[in-house]
Design an enzyme around this catalytic site. Sequence first.
Site, PDB file in Angstrom:
ATOM      1  N   ASP A  90       0.886  -1.153   0.000  1.00 46.06           N
ATOM      2  CA  ASP A  90       0.000   0.000   0.000  1.00 46.06           C
ATOM      3  C   ASP A  90       0.938   1.220   0.000  1.00 46.06           C
ATOM      4  O   ASP A  90       2.132   1.094   0.298  1.00 46.06           O
ATOM      5  CB  ASP A  90      -0.882  -0.045   1.253  1.00 46.06           C
ATOM      6  CG  ASP A  90      -1.701   1.206   1.420  1.00 46.06           C
ATOM      7  OD1 ASP A  90      -2.302   1.640   0.427  1.00 46.06           O
ATOM      8  OD2 ASP A  90      -1.741   1.761   2.542  1.00 46.06           O
ATOM      9  N   ASP A  99      -0.109   5.059   0.946  1.00 48.41           N
ATOM     10  CA  ASP A  99      -0.356   6.075   1.971  1.00 48.41           C
ATOM     11  C   ASP A  99      -0.293   5.452   3.368  1.00 48.41           C
ATOM     12  O   ASP A  99      -1.101   4.578   3.693  1.00 48.41           O
ATOM     13  CB  ASP A  99      -1.753   6.696   1.758  1.00 48.41           C
ATOM     14  CG  ASP A  99      -1.868   7.374   0.396  1.00 48.41           C
ATOM     15  OD1 ASP A  99      -0.962   8.133   0.041  1.00 48.41           O
ATOM     16  OD2 ASP A  99      -2.874   7.135  -0.307  1.00 48.41           O
ATOM     17  N   GLY A 105      -7.643   3.895   3.126  1.00 42.29           N
ATOM     18  CA  GLY A 105      -7.650   2.809   2.149  1.00 42.29           C
ATOM     19  C   GLY A 105      -8.794   2.861   1.159  1.00 42.29           C
ATOM     20  O   GLY A 105      -8.768   2.175   0.150  1.00 42.29           O
ATOM     21  N   ILE A 106      -9.810   3.665   1.428  1.00 43.24           N
ATOM     22  CA  ILE A 106     -10.966   3.671   0.520  1.00 43.24           C
ATOM     23  C   ILE A 106     -10.908   4.862  -0.446  1.00 43.24           C
ATOM     24  O   ILE A 106     -10.222   5.835  -0.200  1.00 43.24           O
ATOM     25  CB  ILE A 106     -12.315   3.586   1.282  1.00 43.24           C
ATOM     26  CG1 ILE A 106     -12.546   4.828   2.115  1.00 43.24           C
ATOM     27  CG2 ILE A 106     -12.375   2.333   2.140  1.00 43.24           C
ATOM     28  CD1 ILE A 106     -13.915   4.851   2.744  1.00 43.24           C
ATOM     29  N   ARG A 132     -11.663   8.082  -3.036  1.00 46.00           N
ATOM     30  CA  ARG A 132     -12.075   9.466  -2.811  1.00 46.00           C
ATOM     31  C   ARG A 132     -13.599   9.564  -2.756  1.00 46.00           C
ATOM     32  O   ARG A 132     -14.170  10.195  -1.864  1.00 46.00           O
ATOM     33  CB  ARG A 132     -11.539  10.321  -3.968  1.00 46.00           C
ATOM     34  CG  ARG A 132     -11.353  11.767  -3.638  1.00 46.00           C
ATOM     35  CD  ARG A 132     -10.801  12.506  -4.847  1.00 46.00           C
ATOM     36  NE  ARG A 132      -9.508  12.012  -5.297  1.00 46.00           N
ATOM     37  CZ  ARG A 132      -8.950  12.334  -6.474  1.00 46.00           C
ATOM     38  NH1 ARG A 132      -9.578  13.138  -7.306  1.00 46.00           N
ATOM     39  NH2 ARG A 132      -7.780  11.849  -6.811  1.00 46.00           N
ATOM     40  N   SER A 152      -5.109   5.261  -4.400  1.00 55.53           N
ATOM     41  CA  SER A 152      -4.948   6.676  -4.755  1.00 55.53           C
ATOM     42  C   SER A 152      -4.554   6.902  -6.204  1.00 55.53           C
ATOM     43  O   SER A 152      -3.587   6.336  -6.695  1.00 55.53           O
ATOM     44  CB  SER A 152      -3.893   7.306  -3.850  1.00 55.53           C
ATOM     45  OG  SER A 152      -3.578   8.598  -4.312  1.00 55.53           O
ATOM     46  N   ARG A 153      -5.288   7.811  -6.853  1.00 55.14           N
ATOM     47  CA  ARG A 153      -4.944   8.179  -8.229  1.00 55.14           C
ATOM     48  C   ARG A 153      -3.708   9.083  -8.248  1.00 55.14           C
ATOM     49  O   ARG A 153      -3.147   9.364  -9.292  1.00 55.14           O
ATOM     50  CB  ARG A 153      -6.140   8.867  -8.896  1.00 55.14           C
ATOM     51  CG  ARG A 153      -7.124   7.839  -9.442  1.00 55.14           C
ATOM     52  CD  ARG A 153      -8.436   8.475  -9.801  1.00 55.14           C
ATOM     53  NE  ARG A 153      -9.347   8.428  -8.664  1.00 55.14           N
ATOM     54  CZ  ARG A 153     -10.470   9.131  -8.572  1.00 55.14           C
ATOM     55  NH1 ARG A 153     -10.829   9.932  -9.535  1.00 55.14           N
ATOM     56  NH2 ARG A 153     -11.241   9.018  -7.505  1.00 55.14           N
ATOM     57  N   ASP A 165      -1.755  -0.244   6.086  1.00 56.00           N
ATOM     58  CA  ASP A 165      -1.983   0.455   7.359  1.00 56.00           C
ATOM     59  C   ASP A 165      -3.471   0.640   7.641  1.00 56.00           C
ATOM     60  O   ASP A 165      -3.831   1.285   8.620  1.00 56.00           O
ATOM     61  CB  ASP A 165      -1.304   1.839   7.345  1.00 56.00           C
ATOM     62  CG  ASP A 165      -2.004   2.797   6.401  1.00 56.00           C
ATOM     63  OD1 ASP A 165      -2.423   2.359   5.307  1.00 56.00           O
ATOM     64  OD2 ASP A 165      -2.165   3.979   6.757  1.00 56.00           O
TER      65      ASP A 165
END
Length: 229
Positions: free
Chosen positions: A7, A9, A44-45, A47, A116-117, A170
Site C-alpha cells: 500500500d 499512503d 484505504g478507501i 475518494r 490513490s490516483r 496500514d
Amino acid sequence: MKAVIFDLDGVITDTAEYHFLAWRRLAEQLNIPFDRDFNESLKGISREESLEKMLNHGGAAEKYTKAEKQNLMLQKNRHYQKLIQNLTPANLLPGISRLLCELKSEKIKLALASSSRNAPAILERLGVIDDFQAIVDPAVLVKGKPDPEIFLTAAALLSVSPAECAAIEDAEAGIAAIKSAGMFAVGVGHERSMHAADLMVKDTRELTFDLLNEGWHAAGVEAEIDRGK
Ligand code: BG6
Ligand code: MG
C-alpha cells in the site's frame, strides 16, 4: 514468498496524514465533525467513498447534488496536491528504503496496490517508482478495498499466485482485502485496525526482509497445523 505488494499512503510515506488534513479541512467547511478516530474508517478507501462516508457521518448525505459532490472532491484533492507537492526521497517512512533494497536483492517482485490516483506522482517524487514492477491503476477496478480485487490484480500483473504474495497495509479495509485475496497480511500502525493481520508492526522501522520471511514461514506452519498435518 515471491512477491511483496505495498500500500502507499501510511506505509511507504506519511501521506495518510495529508489525506487526513485535507479531509478535515473540507469537513470543517461543511460543519461535519471529523476526528482521527473517524478518519481511521476512511483509510484505504476511494475518494468517492470517503466523501460519501463523511457526508453520512455528518447527516448530510442528501444535501448535495452530484455536481456539488464532484466539486467537493476536487477541492479536497487540490488541497491534498498542495500538501504533497514538495515530497522528496527524504519523505520515505523510516526503514522503507532499506526494505525495498533487501527485497530487491532477495529477487522478490514488488507491486503497488494503492487506491490513490495520486500514487504514481508520489512514487516519482519519492524516487522509488522504478523499484516496482507493477502499479495497479485504481481507475480500472470495479471494487475498492476491502474487496480483494486490487491485490489480485497486482499479483496477476506480477504473474505470481496470490498464495505466493505478502502485502503490507496500514488500513483495516486494506488488511481485509489482503486476507480475502488469500495473501499473507502485514499490518503497520494502529493496533485496533490491524487485528486481522498475520504480522503486525507498530512502526515501519521494524519492517525487514527477515521479519517478513520468518512471519511468512511461521504462518505456513500454523496453516499446516490447522489442516491437521
Ligand atoms: C488511499 C488513502 O490510499 O487512497 C485514502 O488511504 C484516499 O485516504 C484514497 O482517500 C484515494 O486517494 P486519492 O489520492 O485518489 O484521492
Ligand atoms: Mg494506506
